[in-house]
Scaffold this motif. Sequence first.
Motif, short mmCIF file in Angstrom:
data_model
loop_
_atom_site.label_atom_id
_atom_site.label_comp_id
_atom_site.label_asym_id
_atom_site.label_seq_id
_atom_site.Cartn_x
_atom_site.Cartn_y
_atom_site.Cartn_z
N GLU A 191 0.88 -1.26 -0.12
CA GLU A 191 0.04 -0.04 0.09
C GLU A 191 0.89 1.31 -0.07
O GLU A 191 0.40 2.24 -0.54
CB GLU A 191 -0.84 0.02 1.31
N GLU A 192 1.90 1.38 0.73
CA GLU A 192 2.92 2.31 0.73
C GLU A 192 3.46 2.69 -0.61
O GLU A 192 3.49 3.78 -1.11
CB GLU A 192 3.81 2.03 1.60
N ASN A 193 3.85 1.47 -1.36
CA ASN A 193 4.28 1.81 -2.63
C ASN A 193 3.22 2.23 -3.64
O ASN A 193 3.55 2.99 -4.47
CB ASN A 193 4.53 0.26 -3.19
N LEU A 194 2.02 1.70 -3.68
CA LEU A 194 0.88 2.23 -4.37
C LEU A 194 0.58 3.74 -4.02
O LEU A 194 0.25 4.51 -5.00
CB LEU A 194 -0.25 1.40 -4.32
N GLN A 195 0.72 4.00 -2.94
CA GLN A 195 0.37 5.66 -2.49
C GLN A 195 1.59 6.35 -3.06
O GLN A 195 1.33 7.54 -3.69
CB GLN A 195 0.66 5.85 -0.80
#
Length: 434
Positions: A270-274
Amino acid sequence: MKFSRLLSIGLGIAIICAAAVLGVTYFRDTTPPQISVELDSQAINRDREITVALNDSGSGLRRARIVIVQDNQRIVILEESFDGGISAKIAAKIGDAAIKDGPFTLEVTATDASNYNFGAGNTIATTWEMSLDTRRPVINLESQFHNLNRGGAGLAVYTIDEEVVRSGVVVGDLFFPGYHLPDGRHAALFAFPWFMERNAFSPVLLAEDPAGNIRERPLPFHANDRTFRHDTISISDRFLDSKMDQFEDRFPASPGRLELFLKVNRQLREENLQRMRDLGQKSAATPLWDKVFIRAEGKPMAGFADHRTYLYNGETIDHQVHLGVDIADVANAPIPAANTGVVVLAEFFGIYGKTVVIDHGLGLMTLYSHLSQIDVHEGDRVERGQIIGRSGATGMAGGDHLHFEVFVSGLSVTPFEWWDAQWIENNFASKLRQ
């Protein structure tokens, strides 16, 4: 006689001391409060708040007033009293005040709690020249047909009759920004999100002017539904032993490799997608490419929006969606840039491992991950077909392959459309030519 004289002297001294104390008290604070107005534009509509910051580090604040002056008419839109605090923020709207569109003067008066001016305190009045604008922008839609597939993209081309602070397409909770083209038109790439049901997809074109006036216009569209595969991935101890070392520094408190895997697969993903969503808002304002996108050589493996169930020792431990296409060729295969653009990321990138992201303009970006080698740097301009690295198995890859992903303003979309010259002509290039 002597006592009387001493008494007189004492009284005189007392009077002098009292006068000194009164003088010190009276003149202790002769500085008025400070006033600043927080506005992004001199133009404002009736519903936008006028925020005023007040500060008085001496005696503190007593009262403030906001007045609008137009055509010799003074209208008070806010009066407020304070208990002596040194700072405050007040906000007011024009609302239904009887003023017309056009210039007006904003007058803010603030008084402190000092004893100066015979107890009335220090007062300051500051003015700003502003303008009331209640007219919404007018949008003229040039692109009349928007045919989208679930998980795919579309392009809206339009003009606006005034300068705006933002425009673009709204889809549910997502905003796809429009870009002001050199010829004066605006273009917004948007998507039919892979996770959205067909009956919930209803794109709306939006434009907002500096005064805060917003125009919304539904986009004509045809939406084609698509289904996505479901597959199962078994996580072995061998996989955990070979992959989790890369992430130990990121999650040092994880009690075991399985727990570490779950944090990586959920939180780090999720951090990467954000971060991709953040990068997607900083794209070039014009297309940097003009030909169909290149597909790397190799055998297709996992597909776009595959829904994955993860098993460990036969039990379900997680669910995620694979947002991209996996292509496997020989080990350390050369990876070409799918199209011309500018490198905006070239580093080890979480679950993706060694990764390159290229910006192609208008919010369109491509991602190349699990690389064993990166041959470009952030800021480099790359040409279509230029080798940017070598395939590998870094990150959460189970074997040597390329994970290729396409993003529109930070949302992953199917790559297949961008590999199709006819789709690009019908849905992108022809609209820009018009």
